[in-house]
Design a protein around this motif. Structure first.
Motif, mmCIF file in Angstrom:
data_model
loop_
_atom_site.group_PDB
_atom_site.id
_atom_site.type_symbol
_atom_site.label_atom_id
_atom_site.label_comp_id
_atom_site.label_asym_id
_atom_site.label_seq_id
_atom_site.Cartn_x
_atom_site.Cartn_y
_atom_site.Cartn_z
ATOM 1 N N TRP A 87 101.088 55.837 75.443
ATOM 2 C CA TRP A 87 101.859 54.636 75.815
ATOM 3 C C TRP A 87 101.999 53.725 74.589
ATOM 4 O O TRP A 87 103.095 53.245 74.275
ATOM 5 C CB TRP A 87 101.144 53.905 76.960
ATOM 6 N N MET A 88 100.878 53.512 73.891
ATOM 7 C CA MET A 88 100.889 52.588 72.741
ATOM 8 C C MET A 88 101.798 53.108 71.627
ATOM 9 O O MET A 88 102.467 52.338 70.964
ATOM 10 C CB MET A 88 99.469 52.377 72.213
ATOM 11 N N LYS A 89 101.786 54.454 71.461
ATOM 12 C CA LYS A 89 102.619 55.049 70.404
ATOM 13 C C LYS A 89 104.097 54.994 70.773
ATOM 14 O O LYS A 89 104.957 55.190 69.909
ATOM 15 C CB LYS A 89 102.192 56.506 70.179
ATOM 16 N N SER A 90 104.389 54.796 72.060
ATOM 17 C CA SER A 90 105.786 54.829 72.512
ATOM 18 C C SER A 90 106.300 53.450 72.928
ATOM 19 O O SER A 90 107.172 53.359 73.799
ATOM 20 C CB SER A 90 105.923 55.785 73.695
ATOM 21 N N VAL A 91 105.760 52.402 72.322
ATOM 22 C CA VAL A 91 106.136 51.035 72.724
ATOM 23 C C VAL A 91 107.655 50.835 72.705
ATOM 24 O O VAL A 91 108.218 50.182 73.589
ATOM 25 C CB VAL A 91 105.426 49.999 71.827
ATOM 26 N N LYS A 92 108.323 51.481 71.711
ATOM 27 C CA LYS A 92 109.770 51.307 71.598
ATOM 28 C C LYS A 92 110.474 51.801 72.874
ATOM 29 O O LYS A 92 111.321 51.108 73.442
ATOM 30 C CB LYS A 92 110.286 52.080 70.379
ATOM 31 N N ALA A 93 110.065 52.993 73.345
ATOM 32 C CA ALA A 93 110.658 53.549 74.573
ATOM 33 C C ALA A 93 110.348 52.646 75.766
ATOM 34 O O ALA A 93 111.198 52.422 76.634
ATOM 35 C CB ALA A 93 110.117 54.959 74.816
ATOM 36 N N VAL A 94 109.113 52.102 75.781
ATOM 37 C CA VAL A 94 108.711 51.211 76.882
ATOM 38 C C VAL A 94 109.609 49.970 76.900
ATOM 39 O O VAL A 94 110.090 49.543 77.953
ATOM 40 C CB VAL A 94 107.217 50.799 76.740
#
Ligand code: HEM
Length: 206
Positions: A87-94
């Motif tokens: 989740w943290m690595k994908s903040v942009k997608a979030v």
């Protein structure tokens, strides 16, 4: 048709949270008043500057005690898992509105925020007690009080910045504020944002 609801927070949990939030606002405003001359007028939140100086530390202790209650309630929900790292690595997608990973009661961002709050609270308490006149500071060396005040200001700035993000996220994700105001969320909200928690509380497979 009314959507079905799931209980997320009990009344005592919500009262506890809002005690912390009100204390935080009073402390942030009076603290900024002590920190920077342009904000001095904010001492008015406690009536007069003298009263603000006296009351600020007591409200700080109240916030710490109320937050400690939250800590013991939620720490086990905030332990990091592999999904949280993803989740943290994908903040942009979030940020673009996508859900990432099989999120439990809290997502990676909320968990990071939780531990940040804990660290700031601890530094604020210890440094605040060291600098607290007339009870403790008078027994301690001045260089130690100086370091404590610097740490106090840094932790306060970090906490204020964190809470701005916390509040923004609470309003940004539709249906989240309701969780802390009415204590409930819709099945749709839980399924979309916290699928693993949804399965745990409802016993449903998906
Ligand atoms: C000032 C306005 C604030 C608002 C509008 C607000 C809003 C919320 C909302 C809506 C939730 C529920 C999130 C969810 O269940 O997914 C929540 C949870 C929480 N809030 Fe706040 N909050 C505020 C201030 C604070 C402050 C000052 C603190 C502590 C310093 C705090 C600590 C927490 C904690 C520990 C949780 C549980 C989340 C977790 O354990 O990861 N809140 N807040």
């Amino acid at each position: 048709m009314k959507p079905q609801l799931i209980q997320r927070y009990s009344a005592p949990e919500r009262i506890n949270h809002w005690i912390v939030a009100v204390c935080f606002i009073l402390l942030a405003l009076s603290g900024l008043a002590f920190f920077y001359p342009a904000f001095f007028w904010l001492t008015g939140v406690f009536g007069t500057p003298q009263l603000a100086r006296i009351i600020h530390p007591f409200v700080g202790v109240l916030m710490f005690v109320a937050f400690a209650r939250q800590f013991f309630r939620y720490w086990h929900h905030n332990l990091l898992t592999r999904d949280d790292i993803q989740w943290m690595k994908s903040v942009k997608a979030v940020m673009q509105g996508h859900e990432v990973g099989d999120t439990g009661k809290y997502n990676g961002g909320q968990k990071g925020m939780f531990w940040m709050m804990c660290a700031c609270m601890l530094v604020l308490l210890v440094s605040g007690v060291i600098a607290w006149r007339p009870y403790f500071a008078i027994h301690l060396p001045i260089p130690l009080i100086r370091v404590a005040l610097l740490a106090h200001a840094c932790a306060a700035i970090a906490l204020i910045a964190s809470i701005i993000v916390h509040v923004y996220a609470a309003f940004w994700v539709k249906g989240t504020i309701r969780a802390m105001v009415e204590g409930v969320v819709t099945h749709g909200w839980a399924k979309k944002h916290h699928p693993r928690w949804y399965r745990e509380v409802t016993g449903k497979p998906k």
